[in-house]
Design a protein around this motif. Structure first.
Motif, mmCIF file in Angstrom:
data_model
loop_
_atom_site.group_PDB
_atom_site.id
_atom_site.type_symbol
_atom_site.label_atom_id
_atom_site.label_comp_id
_atom_site.label_asym_id
_atom_site.label_seq_id
_atom_site.Cartn_x
_atom_site.Cartn_y
_atom_site.Cartn_z
ATOM 1 N N GLY A 1 0.199 -9.630 1.731
ATOM 2 C CA GLY A 1 -0.616 -8.940 0.766
ATOM 3 C C GLY A 1 0.473 -8.007 -0.239
ATOM 4 N N PRO A 2 1.033 -6.881 -0.473
ATOM 5 C CA PRO A 2 1.507 -6.152 -0.861
ATOM 6 C C PRO A 2 2.650 -7.043 -1.308
ATOM 7 N N LYS A 3 3.824 -7.677 -0.769
ATOM 8 C CA LYS A 3 4.225 -9.268 -1.409
ATOM 9 C C LYS A 3 4.284 -9.261 -3.065
ATOM 10 N N LEU A 4 2.737 -10.425 -2.539
ATOM 11 C CA LEU A 4 1.827 -10.573 -3.642
ATOM 12 C C LEU A 4 1.708 -9.732 -5.036
ATOM 13 N N ARG A 5 1.124 -8.645 -4.046
ATOM 14 C CA ARG A 5 0.740 -7.246 -5.831
ATOM 15 C C ARG A 5 1.755 -6.987 -5.616
ATOM 16 N N ASN A 6 2.980 -6.665 -5.300
ATOM 17 C CA ASN A 6 4.031 -6.213 -5.828
ATOM 18 C C ASN A 6 5.053 -7.093 -7.026
ATOM 19 N N LEU A 7 4.527 -8.993 -6.784
ATOM 20 C CA LEU A 7 5.527 -9.595 -6.898
ATOM 21 C C LEU A 7 4.137 -9.751 -8.698
ATOM 22 N N VAL A 8 2.720 -10.428 -8.484
ATOM 23 C CA VAL A 8 1.888 -10.514 -9.965
ATOM 24 C C VAL A 8 1.886 -9.140 -10.976
ATOM 25 N N TYR A 9 1.942 -7.995 -9.829
ATOM 26 C CA TYR A 9 1.547 -6.381 -10.278
ATOM 27 C C TYR A 9 2.271 -6.306 -11.810
ATOM 28 N N ARG A 10 3.686 -7.239 -11.765
ATOM 29 C CA ARG A 10 4.721 -6.544 -12.494
ATOM 30 C C ARG A 10 4.000 -7.213 -13.767
ATOM 31 N N THR A 11 3.293 -8.096 -14.258
ATOM 32 C CA THR A 11 3.009 -8.558 -15.411
ATOM 33 C C THR A 11 1.829 -7.593 -16.403
ATOM 34 N N ILE A 12 0.915 -6.331 -15.296
ATOM 35 C CA ILE A 12 0.533 -5.469 -16.297
ATOM 36 C C ILE A 12 1.309 -3.792 -16.224
ATOM 37 N N PHE A 13 1.952 -3.339 -15.378
ATOM 38 C CA PHE A 13 2.654 -2.780 -15.448
ATOM 39 C C PHE A 13 3.481 -1.959 -16.568
ATOM 40 N N ALA A 14 3.754 -1.041 -16.945
ATOM 41 C CA ALA A 14 5.222 -1.016 -17.761
ATOM 42 C C ALA A 14 6.649 -0.933 -17.570
ATOM 43 N N SER A 15 6.295 -0.680 -16.159
ATOM 44 C CA SER A 15 7.380 -0.979 -15.340
ATOM 45 C C SER A 15 7.362 -1.119 -14.182
ATOM 46 N N ILE A 16 8.092 -1.932 -13.003
ATOM 47 C CA ILE A 16 8.004 -1.578 -11.343
ATOM 48 C C ILE A 16 9.397 -2.152 -10.496
ATOM 49 N N GLY A 17 9.155 -0.710 -9.884
ATOM 50 C CA GLY A 17 10.420 -1.455 -8.953
ATOM 51 C C GLY A 17 10.822 -1.782 -8.177
ATOM 52 N N LYS A 18 11.927 -1.964 -7.313
ATOM 53 C CA LYS A 18 11.976 -3.243 -6.298
ATOM 54 C C LYS A 18 11.042 -2.172 -4.654
ATOM 55 N N GLN A 19 11.323 -2.919 -4.083
ATOM 56 C CA GLN A 19 9.967 -2.807 -2.662
ATOM 57 C C GLN A 19 9.242 -1.569 -2.643
ATOM 58 N N VAL A 20 8.058 -1.781 -3.662
ATOM 59 C CA VAL A 20 7.130 -0.602 -3.804
ATOM 60 C C VAL A 20 6.368 -1.697 -3.070
ATOM 61 N N TYR A 21 5.605 -0.811 -2.219
ATOM 62 C CA TYR A 21 4.290 -0.455 -0.714
ATOM 63 C C TYR A 21 3.448 -0.831 -2.142
ATOM 64 N N ILE A 22 2.390 -1.120 -1.959
ATOM 65 C CA ILE A 22 1.330 -1.027 -2.899
ATOM 66 C C ILE A 22 -0.124 -1.941 -1.845
ATOM 67 N N GLN A 23 -0.941 -0.527 -0.801
ATOM 68 C CA GLN A 23 -1.931 -0.402 -0.272
ATOM 69 C C GLN A 23 -3.057 -1.785 -0.427
ATOM 70 N N GLU A 24 -3.963 -2.738 -0.011
ATOM 71 C CA GLU A 24 -5.277 -2.924 -0.892
ATOM 72 C C GLU A 24 -6.717 -2.118 -1.025
ATOM 73 N N GLY A 25 -6.892 -2.078 -1.861
ATOM 74 C CA GLY A 25 -8.028 -0.963 -2.333
ATOM 75 C C GLY A 25 -7.615 0.189 -2.987
ATOM 76 N N VAL A 26 -6.062 -0.164 -3.708
ATOM 77 C CA VAL A 26 -5.324 1.479 -5.020
ATOM 78 C C VAL A 26 -7.131 1.155 -6.349
ATOM 79 N N GLU A 27 -6.881 1.814 -6.997
ATOM 80 C CA GLU A 27 -7.758 1.627 -8.521
ATOM 81 C C GLU A 27 -6.087 1.871 -9.823
ATOM 82 N N PHE A 28 -6.130 0.597 -10.668
ATOM 83 C CA PHE A 28 -5.489 1.419 -12.013
ATOM 84 C C PHE A 28 -6.464 0.775 -12.809
#
Length: 231
Positions: A31-58
């Motif tokens: 879960g976190p690995k997929l989010r970290n990978l695909v969320y790169r398409t929607i953020f201005a920038s995102i670094g390495k080894q970011v951990y985003i749990q389920e149920g976070v709203e942006f």
């Protein structure tokens, strides 16, 4: 022709699709690995080894910048809507605990510095700029509010009288205890400690210990003497 509204709608649709598909994946390794990978398409920038749990709203994730090693836990909400100049910046090693609410912006900037911890249920609200320094500790259910309602006219509903916005600065290495409220226009100096339940309405000098409603400095961390607070 102004293409910004249609562009923002397209960005929001992309956000909804990505977050709807991946935002609820259980917190297992995938879960976190997929989010970290695909969320790169929607953020201005995102670094390495970011951990985003389920149920976070942006919201308006294209105005959100996330550094390396950031943790964001369940129920957190980051809202950068309001203006194309908005920014939310999370520095390296920041931890955002459960049910933290950051946002309600309007042409403003919220920065949380390196290795700062934001406890459960904290609210950090613009539209004034908010800058929180490095290695700060903000305990559960605290509130940092960079706005103030105008109420000079007793006839007009307060809701319609607008707001003022001066901004808030919390310098490096500060500790805010449980349930602290920091109001607009305040600077809390480096290395200060704010006692649980305090309401900070005025600037706090560096390396101070402050308590109460409104918060008053009772001692300096560089001196063993108590400060006279009777004045």
């Amino acid at each position: 022709m102004n293409r910004e509204p249609s562009l923002s709608k397209l960005q929001r649709l992309q956000e909804l699709l990505v977050i709807s598909l991946l935002g609820g994946l259980p917190t297992i390794v995938l879960g976190p690995k997929l989010r970290n990978l695909v969320y790169r398409t929607i953020f201005a920038s995102i670094g390495k080894q970011v951990y985003i749990q389920e149920g976070v709203e942006f919201l308006s994730a294209s105005y959100v910048e996330i550094g390396n090693g950031v943790f964001i836990f369940k129920g957190a909400r980051l809202d950068a809507r309001g203006h194309q100049n908005n920014r939310i910046y999370l520095g390296n090693g920041v931890a955002i605990e459960r049910n933290v609410n950051i946002g309600r912006l309007e042409d403003s900037y919220i920065e949380i510095g390196q290795e700062t911890f934001v406890g459960p249920g904290v609210c950090i609200a613009g539209p004034g700029d908010i800058r929180i320094g490095k290695r700060c500790l903000i305990a559960a259910n605290s509130g940092i509010y960079a706005n103030n309602h105008n109420f000079a006219d007793p006839i007009e509903p307060i809701k319609y009288q607008g707001i003022s916005r001066k901004g808030i600065v919390i310098e490096d290495d500060c500790w805010l205890g449980h349930g602290v409220a920091v109001l607009d226009g305040v600077t809390i100096g480096e290395g200060s400690v704010i006692g649980a339940g305090a309401v900070v309405t005025k600037d706090i000098p560096p390396y101070s210990v402050a308590v109460g409603v409104p918060a008053k400095v009772i001692k300096s961390r560089t001196s063993k003497q108590l400060v006279n607070t009777r004045d």
